[in-house]
Design a protein around this motif. Sequence first.
Motif, short mmCIF file in Angstrom:
data_model
loop_
_atom_site.label_atom_id
_atom_site.label_comp_id
_atom_site.label_asym_id
_atom_site.label_seq_id
_atom_site.Cartn_x
_atom_site.Cartn_y
_atom_site.Cartn_z
N CYS A 63 5.38 3.74 1.58
CA CYS A 63 4.89 2.45 1.13
C CYS A 63 5.01 1.48 2.31
CB CYS A 63 5.64 1.93 -0.09
SG CYS A 63 7.43 1.74 0.11
N ALA A 64 4.17 0.50 2.31
CA ALA A 64 4.14 -0.46 3.41
C ALA A 64 3.70 -1.81 2.88
CB ALA A 64 3.20 0.03 4.51
N ARG A 65 4.07 -2.85 3.59
CA ARG A 65 3.78 -4.22 3.15
C ARG A 65 3.02 -5.01 4.19
NH1 ARG A 65 7.10 -9.75 3.01
NH2 ARG A 65 6.64 -9.53 5.23
N LEU B 38 -0.03 -4.48 8.42
CA LEU B 38 1.23 -4.05 7.80
C LEU B 38 2.39 -4.37 8.73
CD1 LEU B 38 -0.12 -0.67 6.47
CD2 LEU B 38 0.47 -2.65 5.08
N ASP B 39 3.40 -5.05 8.18
CA ASP B 39 4.52 -5.46 9.03
C ASP B 39 5.81 -4.72 8.73
OD1 ASP B 39 5.16 -8.66 7.30
OD2 ASP B 39 5.21 -6.58 6.61
N GLN B 40 5.80 -3.91 7.68
CA GLN B 40 7.02 -3.16 7.37
C GLN B 40 6.64 -1.88 6.64
OE1 GLN B 40 10.06 -4.28 8.47
NE2 GLN B 40 10.78 -2.25 7.90
N TRP B 41 7.27 -0.79 7.05
CA TRP B 41 7.05 0.52 6.44
C TRP B 41 8.38 1.08 5.95
CZ3 TRP B 41 2.41 3.43 6.29
CH2 TRP B 41 1.33 2.86 6.96
N GLY B 42 8.30 1.88 4.91
CA GLY B 42 9.47 2.64 4.50
C GLY B 42 9.59 3.90 5.33
N GLN B 43 10.64 4.66 5.05
CA GLN B 43 10.92 5.86 5.84
C GLN B 43 10.17 7.09 5.33
OE1 GLN B 43 12.77 4.86 3.35
NE2 GLN B 43 13.15 6.75 2.20
N GLY B 44 9.60 6.99 4.12
CA GLY B 44 8.83 8.09 3.57
C GLY B 44 9.63 8.95 2.61
N THR B 45 8.92 9.58 1.68
CA THR B 45 9.51 10.55 0.77
C THR B 45 8.56 11.73 0.67
OG1 THR B 45 10.50 10.85 -1.43
CG2 THR B 45 8.53 9.48 -1.33
N HIS B 46 9.11 12.93 0.69
CA HIS B 46 8.31 14.14 0.82
C HIS B 46 7.95 14.71 -0.56
CE1 HIS B 46 7.93 18.48 2.51
NE2 HIS B 46 6.76 17.87 2.49
N VAL B 47 6.68 14.99 -0.74
CA VAL B 47 6.21 15.65 -1.95
C VAL B 47 5.64 17.00 -1.54
CG1 VAL B 47 4.64 15.57 -3.92
CG2 VAL B 47 5.72 13.47 -3.08
N PRO B 48 6.42 18.06 -1.64
CA PRO B 48 5.96 19.38 -1.24
C PRO B 48 5.41 20.14 -2.44
CG PRO B 48 8.32 19.43 -1.53
CD PRO B 48 7.86 18.06 -1.93
N ALA B 49 4.21 19.83 -2.88
CA ALA B 49 3.63 20.47 -4.04
C ALA B 49 3.57 21.97 -3.80
CB ALA B 49 2.23 19.91 -4.31
N SER B 50 4.06 22.72 -4.74
CA SER B 50 4.06 24.17 -4.60
C SER B 50 2.69 24.73 -4.93
CB SER B 50 5.11 24.79 -5.52
OG SER B 50 4.80 24.51 -6.87
N GLY C 13 0.82 -1.20 0.00
CA GLY C 13 0.00 0.00 0.00
C GLY C 13 0.85 1.24 0.00
N TRP C 14 0.36 2.27 -0.65
CA TRP C 14 0.94 3.61 -0.55
C TRP C 14 0.03 4.43 0.36
CZ3 TRP C 14 5.50 5.59 -2.19
CH2 TRP C 14 6.23 4.87 -3.14
N PHE C 15 0.66 5.14 1.27
CA PHE C 15 -0.04 5.98 2.22
C PHE C 15 0.57 7.38 2.16
CE2 PHE C 15 -2.28 2.61 4.53
CZ PHE C 15 -1.56 1.50 4.12
N ARG C 16 -0.14 8.34 2.69
CA ARG C 16 0.43 9.68 2.78
C ARG C 16 -0.06 10.36 4.05
NH1 ARG C 16 -2.65 12.90 -2.20
NH2 ARG C 16 -4.76 12.92 -1.26
N GLN C 17 0.77 11.26 4.52
CA GLN C 17 0.41 12.05 5.69
C GLN C 17 0.74 13.50 5.41
OE1 GLN C 17 1.99 10.74 9.48
NE2 GLN C 17 0.33 11.77 10.56
N ALA C 18 -0.29 14.30 5.35
CA ALA C 18 -0.14 15.73 5.13
C ALA C 18 0.05 16.43 6.47
CB ALA C 18 -1.36 16.28 4.42
N PRO C 19 0.64 17.61 6.47
CA PRO C 19 0.86 18.34 7.73
C PRO C 19 -0.44 18.54 8.50
CG PRO C 19 2.06 19.38 5.94
CD PRO C 19 1.19 18.33 5.32
N GLY C 20 -0.43 18.14 9.76
CA GLY C 20 -1.60 18.32 10.61
C GLY C 20 -2.73 17.35 10.37
#
Length: 132
Positions: free
Chosen positions: A100-102, A119-131, A37-44
């Motif tokens: 991403c997570a598995r 989910l048993d494993q997560w990545g560290q994340g990559t930031h997408v700062p859309a302007s 799965g792909w997940f995202r977390q926006a500020p706040g």
Amino acid sequence: QVQLVESGGGLVQPGGSLRLSCAVSGFTLELDYYSIGWFRQAPGKEREGVVCMSSRVSKGPSFYADSVKGRFTITRGAAKNTMYLQIISLKAEDTAVYYCARADSGYGCNEHGINQDDLDQWGQGTHVPASS
């Protein structure tokens, strides 16, 4: 040891495109049973599921969040043992850290997404700062 490493984030103008990568190790995308799965977390905001797929579901991804349908696509690059998240028509509200997570199940993704407890494993994340 299972590991997931995301990359590809960066500043993109609204309307632009980018491809995020999730390089996996410790299991094989082509041969093993898994759900990604792909997940995202926006500020706040709380983390939300974006898209997922399961290796034993041949028809393809079972879940896309309504906010990304038609713009986000998950694909598998078997030769490189990497999952991709292709993003087009980027919006300012897509700004987030993407993970991403598995899950260790070939049927873990359904029309509602992946149960995060599975989910048993997560990545560290990559930031997408859309302007804006």
